[in-house]
Design an enzyme around this catalytic site. Structure first.
Site, mmCIF file in Angstrom:
data_model
loop_
_atom_site.group_PDB
_atom_site.id
_atom_site.type_symbol
_atom_site.label_atom_id
_atom_site.label_comp_id
_atom_site.label_asym_id
_atom_site.label_seq_id
_atom_site.Cartn_x
_atom_site.Cartn_y
_atom_site.Cartn_z
ATOM 1 N N PRO A 84 90.299 60.089 -10.412
ATOM 2 C CG PRO A 84 90.068 61.350 -8.442
ATOM 3 C CD PRO A 84 90.854 61.270 -9.722
ATOM 4 C CE1 TYR A 85 84.412 61.766 -7.371
ATOM 5 C CE2 TYR A 85 86.479 62.981 -7.485
ATOM 6 C CZ TYR A 85 85.417 62.481 -6.754
ATOM 7 O OH TYR A 85 85.368 62.689 -5.409
ATOM 8 C CG MET B 179 85.993 68.036 -11.766
ATOM 9 S SD MET B 179 84.657 67.916 -10.538
ATOM 10 C CE MET B 179 84.272 69.650 -10.344
ATOM 11 C CD GLU B 180 81.026 69.540 -12.165
ATOM 12 O OE1 GLU B 180 81.559 68.420 -12.344
ATOM 13 O OE2 GLU B 180 80.357 69.830 -11.157
ATOM 14 C CG HIS C 261 77.973 69.511 -13.977
ATOM 15 N ND1 HIS C 261 77.171 69.692 -12.867
ATOM 16 C CD2 HIS C 261 78.433 68.240 -13.898
ATOM 17 C CE1 HIS C 261 77.148 68.560 -12.161
ATOM 18 N NE2 HIS C 261 77.900 67.669 -12.769
ATOM 19 C CE1 TYR D 36 76.747 62.162 -8.007
ATOM 20 C CE2 TYR D 36 76.614 62.686 -10.333
ATOM 21 C CZ TYR D 36 77.333 62.632 -9.158
ATOM 22 O OH TYR D 36 78.625 63.059 -9.148
ATOM 23 C CD GLU E 221 77.017 66.111 -9.804
ATOM 24 O OE1 GLU E 221 76.642 65.664 -10.907
ATOM 25 O OE2 GLU E 221 78.130 66.668 -9.647
ATOM 26 C CG ASP F 201 85.818 63.749 -0.675
ATOM 27 O OD1 ASP F 201 85.132 64.240 -1.601
ATOM 28 O OD2 ASP F 201 87.003 64.062 -0.454
ATOM 29 C CG HIS G 234 77.048 64.146 -15.916
ATOM 30 N ND1 HIS G 234 75.897 63.856 -15.203
ATOM 31 C CD2 HIS G 234 77.905 64.685 -15.018
ATOM 32 C CE1 HIS G 234 76.060 64.201 -13.946
ATOM 33 N NE2 HIS G 234 77.280 64.703 -13.796
ATOM 34 C CD GLU G 235 81.331 65.644 -15.871
ATOM 35 O OE1 GLU G 235 81.088 66.658 -15.169
ATOM 36 O OE2 GLU G 235 81.208 64.489 -15.415
ATOM 37 C CB CYS H 258 89.042 71.727 -6.176
ATOM 38 S SG CYS H 258 90.713 72.303 -6.394
ATOM 39 C CD GLN H 259 81.903 68.757 -7.341
ATOM 40 O OE1 GLN H 259 82.268 68.241 -8.378
ATOM 41 N NE2 GLN H 259 80.664 69.053 -7.107
HETATM 42 N N1 BES Z 1 81.003 66.825 -10.364
HETATM 43 C C1 BES Z 1 81.026 65.417 -10.531
HETATM 44 C C2 BES Z 1 82.227 64.752 -9.918
HETATM 45 C C3 BES Z 1 82.404 65.011 -8.445
HETATM 46 C C4 BES Z 1 81.337 65.141 -7.578
HETATM 47 C C5 BES Z 1 83.670 65.111 -7.934
HETATM 48 C C6 BES Z 1 81.548 65.383 -6.228
HETATM 49 C C7 BES Z 1 83.871 65.352 -6.589
HETATM 50 C C8 BES Z 1 82.806 65.491 -5.729
HETATM 51 C C9 BES Z 1 80.922 65.019 -11.999
HETATM 52 O O1 BES Z 1 80.129 65.871 -12.752
HETATM 53 C C10 BES Z 1 80.246 63.679 -12.057
HETATM 54 O O2 BES Z 1 79.118 63.602 -11.643
HETATM 55 N N2 BES Z 1 80.918 62.660 -12.566
HETATM 56 C C11 BES Z 1 80.360 61.333 -12.698
HETATM 57 C C12 BES Z 1 79.976 61.038 -14.106
HETATM 58 C C13 BES Z 1 78.554 61.160 -14.424
HETATM 59 C C14 BES Z 1 78.237 60.636 -15.808
HETATM 60 C C15 BES Z 1 77.564 60.711 -13.412
HETATM 61 C C16 BES Z 1 81.436 60.345 -12.315
HETATM 62 O O3 BES Z 1 82.546 60.763 -12.044
HETATM 63 O O4 BES Z 1 81.149 59.153 -12.321
HETATM 64 ZN ZN ZN Z 2 78.098 65.666 -12.213
#
Ligand code: BES
Ligand code: ZN
Length: 616
Positions: A261-262, A265-266, A294, A379, A313, A371, A290-291, A133-134
């Site tokens: 796709p990521y 996701m937390e 969060h 980050y 982030e 997106d 990381h998660e 959803c994010q």
């Molecule tokens: N919350 C994010 C993933 C996200 C952000 C999904 C914005 C949709 C919109 C998650 O915590 C994240 O940052 N994932 C990173 C991994 C991390 C180690 C930097 C990723 O997916 O690469």
């Molecule tokens: Zn994150």
């Protein structure tokens, strides 16, 4: 009053306190149908309507006080979706609590959920679905006030032929309803934003890894996953040491199918991660750290809207690296900072140094799709601002207690960058006095927060300890100095033998920074290091980029394999982009590979790759 630029809801008039889902999953039709009950409360007098966010939903009817009432669905506004306006038969005064029950179904255009055919799963026998959803996709499966400024509890009863898990605590399973299906019940008692609502259903099995954690995945991978993530409890304990007790009872992990796709996701109580982390060497645990981070940064203290996404982030990166430092040593944390700085530079180069997308707190009015702005900037610019403030105020001894106090102060709230900054000043004045305020005043917050491009740092090359990076840099420069040679007998497989995954990544990133390398050199390098055969995704990804930049044709088919075996955007987007720039058929190969595989990807990934390739 300014409200969330990414929501169409009347957020100043109404808030949501709880949301109950009653869902029926149909894998055949690839839809979810049922109803949502929203517990709403007015914030002001004279409220006569509720405006909710929706996206590609089929709204059947709306009930208020047990009777059906009028609603209308406005024309779609691109990424933001269609406002659902519900006219109330009464004009409500401030602080009036009421419920709406909305019957609806998702449609085939739903961007929140990916449905997988049995062939797309490990086991090949059962279908599978998962949500993501994010930032603003919750509205694609629930009509709701889809803004992170709203914090609510939720509950759900979900009927499915296959195991269901959600970002909540499980309340029970009943098998009574209809043959072949069960109903799974959940509740999330801690208030949270809608973007954290998550669901998965499939042939799922779980394995306990500690008193409060288990891993979920398809049975075929459960053993490997439990092993890979067996240290999870240590990460949670380290987070609790740094911050406050873990507030979400359980911390389970779901290892998704490869199209997730990521990286991770937390989702509360149930982090979702890509199976590319299961590398057999625990090299992917940074993502779990990381998660976990969060759980405080984002899930307890939440950005008020997506312009302050860095609060989530940047703080999470900051805590992630603190935990890495505590558990694996400061040098490893520093290497992660170096990798992060490089990622930041690449994002700035990709968008352009004057692009508004490179601003820490970007302007998202005019319906910008969050997106489209997703990058390393929130980050790593966010992380570096915090790291810089930490240095200026006198180091971790002074700054870490502030970060903990920040969490205590803002837990269960949604906040802005100004709230963060004001509290920083307030805390430093209260605890350390005016002298500390003077130190803070020496920081150019305006440039950090509002200027595009790289952060306002004088000598970035001296920012981080390069102890672990030096060997990577020198090996890369040796190769660079050999670009015109044909004799490579100075090199051997021993060169990288002692490198960790992160060090190999730094080495390969250095290579990507150089002008492209000739075929014979890449071939020789591969002869020594066998990089083409490496299964570790971080290394495979970076090696393939180096080769593509050199238009090294033998790599093309391996790139095609990699981008069709998994759909993590961090890997597939740069690889598709670089492949499409490669000579000798790269563009056509990228295009045809994507078109043949576009149903393999998650809808969000598919849309973004298509945009990157200029397809629509
Ligand atoms: N919350 C994010 C993933 C996200 C952000 C999904 C914005 C949709 C919109 C998650 O915590 C994240 O940052 N994932 C990173 C991994 C991390 C180690 C930097 C990723 O997916 O690469
Ligand atoms: Zn994150």
């Amino acid at each position: 009053m300014k409200t969330d630029p990414s929501s169409l809801s009347n957020l100043t008039e109404i808030t949501t306190t709880h949301l109950h889902l009653n869902w029926d999953i149909s894998f055949d039709k690839k839809i979810i149908q049922g109803y949502v009950v929203l517990d709403l409360k007015t914030l002001v007098d004279n409220v006569s309507k509720v405006v909710l966010d929706t996206s590609y939903l089929d709204i059947h009817n709306v009930e208020y006080n047990n009777s059906l009432i009028q609603f209308s669905l406005a024309e779609r506004r691109k990424a933001l979706g269609s406002a659902l306006t519900i006219n109330l038969p009464d004009v409500l005064r401030a602080n009036t609590a009421f419920q709406l029950k909305i019957m609806y179904a998702t449609t085939e255009k739903c961007t929140a959920v990916q449905y997988l055919t049995p062939e797309q799963t490990l086991g090949k026998n059962h279908p599978y679905l998962f949500s993501q959803c994010q930032a603003i996709h919750a509205r694609a499966f629930i009509p709701c006030q889809d803004s992170p400024s709203i914090k609510l509890t939720y509950s759900a009863n979900v009927t499915s032929p296959l195991r269901v898990i959600m970002s909540a605590l499980e309340r029970g399973v009943s098998h009574g309803d209809r043959p072949g299906v069960s109903t799974y019940s959940f509740h999330q008692p801690t208030t949270m934003p809608t973007y954290l609502i998550a669901i998965a259903s499939g042939n799922l099995e779980s394995r306990e890894i500690s008193h409060r954690s288990k891993v979920w995945c398809e049975p075929e991978m459960i053993e490997a996953a439990a092993k890979e993530f067996e240290d999870t409890e240590k990460f949670l304990a380290a987070g609790e040491q740094l911050l406050t007790p873990y507030d979400w009872s359980r911390y389970d992990l779901l290892i998704l199918p490869p199209s997730f796709p990521y990286g991770g996701m937390e989702n509360p109580c149930l982090t979702f991660v890509t199976p590319t982390l299961v590398a057999g060497d625990k090299s992917g645990v940074h993502t779990v750290i990381h998660e976990i981070s969060h759980s405080w940064m984002g899930n307890l203290v939440t950005t008020k809207d997506w312009t302050h996404f860095w609060l989530n982030e940047g703080h999470t990166k900051f805590i992630e690296r603190k935990i890495v430092g505590r558990l694996y040593g400061e040098q490893e944390a520093q290497l992660s900072c170096i990798i992060g700085w490089k990622a930041l530079k690449e994002s700035v180069e990709l968008f352009g140094k004057d692009s508004l997308a490179t601003v820490l707190q970007p302007d998202l009015s005019n319906g910008v799709d969050p997106d489209d702005y997703f990058s390393s900037i929130p980050y790593e610019k966010g992380f570096n601002m915090l790291y810089h403030v930490e240095t200026v105020v006198g180091g971790p001894k002074i700054f870490e207690p502030f970060v903990k106090s920040y969490v205590q102060h803002f837990a269960s709230k949604s906040i802005t960058t100004d709230d963060w900054k004001n509290y920083l000043y307030e805390y430093m004045r209260r605890v350390h006095g005016q002298e500390m305020v003077n130190k803070l005043d020496s920081i150019d917050f305006d440039a950090w927060i509002h200027s595009p491009g790289m952060p306002p740092i004088q000598h970035p090359e001296t920012l981080f300890d390069t102890t672990l990076a030096d060997a990577c840099y020198s090996l890369a420069s040796r190769w660079n100095a050999s670009r015109d040679k044909t004799d490579f007998s100075d090199f051997s497989s021993k060169d990288i033998e002692s490198f960790t995954t992160a060090q190999k990544s730094v080495f390969l990133e250095r290579l990507s920074d150089q002008p492209s390398f000739p075929d014979h050199l890449l071939k020789a390098m591969d002869g020594f290091y066998h990089l083409t055969d490496v299964r570790n995704s971080e290394i495979r990804f970076r090696w393939q980029l180096v080769c593509l930049k050199g238009n090294y044709k033998p790599i093309y088919r391996h790139v095609v394999s990699f981008v069709t075996e998994q759909g993590r955007m961090k890997y597939v987007r740069p690889l598709y982009r670089q492949l499409s720039l490669a000579t000798d058929g790269g563009a056509e190969l990228a295009r045809s590979t994507f078109l043949e595989n576009k149903d393999f990807y998650h809808p969000i990934a598919s849309q973004l790759i298509a945009k990157d390739l200029g397809l629509y």
